[in-house]
Write a protein that holds these residues in place. Structure first.
Motif, PDB file in Angstrom:
ATOM      1  N   SER A 144      21.375 -70.681  19.808  1.00 37.89           N
ATOM      2  CA  SER A 144      21.794 -70.150  18.502  1.00 37.89           C
ATOM      3  C   SER A 144      21.758 -71.233  17.437  1.00 37.89           C
ATOM      4  O   SER A 144      21.405 -70.960  16.280  1.00 37.89           O
ATOM      5  N   TYR A 145      22.121 -72.449  17.830  1.00 36.42           N
ATOM      6  CA  TYR A 145      22.138 -73.556  16.885  1.00 36.42           C
ATOM      7  C   TYR A 145      20.730 -74.069  16.562  1.00 36.42           C
ATOM      8  O   TYR A 145      20.555 -74.827  15.611  1.00 36.42           O
ATOM      9  N   VAL A 146      19.756 -73.700  17.378  1.00 29.98           N
ATOM     10  CA  VAL A 146      18.359 -74.038  17.085  1.00 29.98           C
ATOM     11  C   VAL A 146      17.727 -72.953  16.218  1.00 29.98           C
ATOM     12  O   VAL A 146      17.102 -73.240  15.189  1.00 29.98           O
ATOM     13  N   LEU A 147      17.907 -71.693  16.632  1.00 34.01           N
ATOM     14  CA  LEU A 147      17.277 -70.581  15.934  1.00 34.01           C
ATOM     15  C   LEU A 147      17.876 -70.350  14.546  1.00 34.01           C
ATOM     16  O   LEU A 147      17.140 -70.083  13.577  1.00 34.01           O
ATOM     17  N   GLY A 148      19.198 -70.463  14.421  1.00 38.02           N
ATOM     18  CA  GLY A 148      19.854 -70.224  13.141  1.00 38.02           C
ATOM     19  C   GLY A 148      19.364 -71.134  12.025  1.00 38.02           C
ATOM     20  O   GLY A 148      18.908 -70.651  10.966  1.00 38.02           O
ATOM     21  N   LEU A 151      15.745 -70.309  10.963  1.00 41.03           N
ATOM     22  CA  LEU A 151      15.635 -69.123  10.115  1.00 41.03           C
ATOM     23  C   LEU A 151      16.046 -69.438   8.674  1.00 41.03           C
ATOM     24  O   LEU A 151      15.408 -68.971   7.718  1.00 41.03           O
ATOM     25  N   MET A 152      17.107 -70.213   8.516  1.00 39.29           N
ATOM     26  CA  MET A 152      17.587 -70.522   7.163  1.00 39.29           C
ATOM     27  C   MET A 152      16.661 -71.496   6.443  1.00 39.29           C
ATOM     28  O   MET A 152      16.370 -71.334   5.253  1.00 39.29           O
ATOM     29  N   GLY A 164      19.824 -65.958   9.716  1.00 47.12           N
ATOM     30  CA  GLY A 164      20.103 -67.294  10.227  1.00 47.12           C
ATOM     31  C   GLY A 164      21.584 -67.595  10.270  1.00 47.12           C
ATOM     32  O   GLY A 164      22.089 -68.203  11.222  1.00 47.12           O
ATOM     33  N   ARG A 165      22.304 -67.143   9.237  1.00 50.03           N
ATOM     34  CA  ARG A 165      23.755 -67.332   9.214  1.00 50.03           C
ATOM     35  C   ARG A 165      24.426 -66.556  10.346  1.00 50.03           C
ATOM     36  O   ARG A 165      25.368 -67.044  10.974  1.00 50.03           O
ATOM     37  N   PHE A 166      23.959 -65.363  10.610  1.00 51.54           N
ATOM     38  CA  PHE A 166      24.533 -64.544  11.686  1.00 51.54           C
ATOM     39  C   PHE A 166      24.336 -65.216  13.046  1.00 51.54           C
ATOM     40  O   PHE A 166      25.262 -65.303  13.854  1.00 51.54           O
ATOM     41  N   ARG A 224      16.910 -76.561   1.527  1.00 48.59           N
ATOM     42  CA  ARG A 224      16.391 -76.219   2.861  1.00 48.59           C
ATOM     43  C   ARG A 224      16.700 -77.324   3.872  1.00 48.59           C
ATOM     44  O   ARG A 224      16.893 -77.055   5.058  1.00 48.59           O
ATOM     45  N   ILE A 225      16.738 -78.548   3.409  1.00 50.67           N
ATOM     46  CA  ILE A 225      17.131 -79.661   4.284  1.00 50.67           C
ATOM     47  C   ILE A 225      18.598 -79.519   4.664  1.00 50.67           C
ATOM     48  O   ILE A 225      18.995 -79.731   5.813  1.00 50.67           O
ATOM     49  N   SER A 226      19.400 -79.136   3.685  1.00 51.73           N
ATOM     50  CA  SER A 226      20.837 -78.992   3.920  1.00 51.73           C
ATOM     51  C   SER A 226      21.136 -77.928   4.979  1.00 51.73           C
ATOM     52  O   SER A 226      21.913 -78.158   5.906  1.00 51.73           O
ATOM     53  N   VAL A 227      20.510 -76.749   4.851  1.00 52.48           N
ATOM     54  CA  VAL A 227      20.800 -75.673   5.807  1.00 52.48           C
ATOM     55  C   VAL A 227      20.062 -75.879   7.125  1.00 52.48           C
ATOM     56  O   VAL A 227      20.436 -75.284   8.142  1.00 52.48           O
TER      57      VAL A 227
END
Length: 299
Positions: A144-148, A151-152, A164-166, A224-227
């Motif tokens: 989840s921490y890779v895919l999220g 996506l963001m 991605g947040r979900f 995008r770097i931040s998220v």
């Protein structure tokens, strides 16, 4: 000499091949041999043991998961303006949009859907921890921490950002249930509160980290770097998790008593762990004993 006369008995436990339940280097390089040996009464009881280096290292690695929770919970706070509105003066060349125009209502959905994912993750955490072990559950949860973050970071629409947040929320919800459980089970009895403090400390450190990175990346397309920074934390956990041992309480509850003693001796730096395991519930005969660590392929 009989056992009644005080003779110590020894039982050697194979620690390779399919009999291996934990591949952590801490069990191979620790000061204690990975053998199941009942020792003399002069050896210090594990009930009086303090926090050892193997215990602290395992706890620190596992706390990368709640660190990621802290990071994701606040990642949309700082870059809101540059996400929802584009600066036309910005020179930008990329196939990804500079921003994701949306109203306050939609941005609120992107922010709050994290909590819905967290609810589902926390409800699933108990099953995950019993199915794959405490350490193993956090490894699978790391998906989840890779895919999220992916996506963001590559979002082309507000819906993709919300997705991605979900996904990140699901992983976060599971982390804040499993990590404290793991810390409680590896901690010496008199230091459980102290070791569990690392969980909350990691969450706060994650929040601080996301605010600092959000401030530094608060212009143009750098949101995008931040998220997406959470992806680096996920990769760090995948690189280090083999250095953390599995919870001895989990192994014990799944009828792997010899293996649980091996891990407990490494964590306590003493081979006299019988007083401690004597207080653990006796596992039922129906308990599963086919556990394999996540990085071990069954033959």
């Amino acid at each position: 000499m009989s056992n009644n006369e005080g003779e110590a008995t020894a039982e050697t436990v194979p620690f390779n091949g399919q009999n291996s339940v934990d591949t952590s280097p801490l069990l191979r390089t620790g000061a204690i041999e990975a053998t199941s040996t009942v020792v003399s009464e002069e050896t210090q009881s594990s009930l009086r043991a303090g926090i050892t280096w193997p215990c602290l290292v395992s706890a620190a690695i596992i706390c990368i998961s709640p660190l990621q929770y802290g990071y994701h919970i606040a990642e949309l706070n700082t870059p809101k303006n540059i996400i929802i509105s584009c600066n036309k003066d910005t020179i930008y060349r990329s196939s990804l949009p500079l921003c994701l125009p949306m109203g306050d209502a939609m941005y609120s959905v992107c922010t709050s859907i994290f909590a819905i994912g967290g609810l589902l993750g926390s409800l699933s955490a108990g099953w995950m921890a019993e199915r794959w072990g405490r350490r193993g559950a956090l490894v699978y949860n790391n998906v989840s921490y890779v895919l999220g973050p992916l996506l963001m970071a590559f979002a082309v629409s507000p819906v993709m950002l919300a997705a991605g947040r979900f996904v990140s929320g699901f992983g976060s919800g599971a982390s804040v249930v499993i990590a404290p459980l793991y810390l409680s089970e590896i901690a010496p009895i008199k230091y459980r509160g102290t070791l569990n403090m690392l969980n909350q400390l990691s969450i706060v450190a994650g929040i601080l980290m996301t605010l600092v990175i959000g401030m530094l990346a608060n212009s143009g397309p750098y949101w995008r770097i931040s998220v997406g920074f959470g992806l680096l934390l996920a990769c760090l956990y995948l690189l280090l998790f083999t250095f953390a041992v599995e919870s001895p309480r989990y192994l014990w509850s799944h009828n792997m008593r010899a293996e649980a003693r091996i891990v407990l001796r490494t964590l306590r730096h003493t081979s006299n762990v019988e007083d401690e395991v004597a207080g653990w519930p006796v596992p039922s005969a129906s308990s599963s004993s086919d556990y394999r660590p996540p990085n071990q392929v069954a033959s």
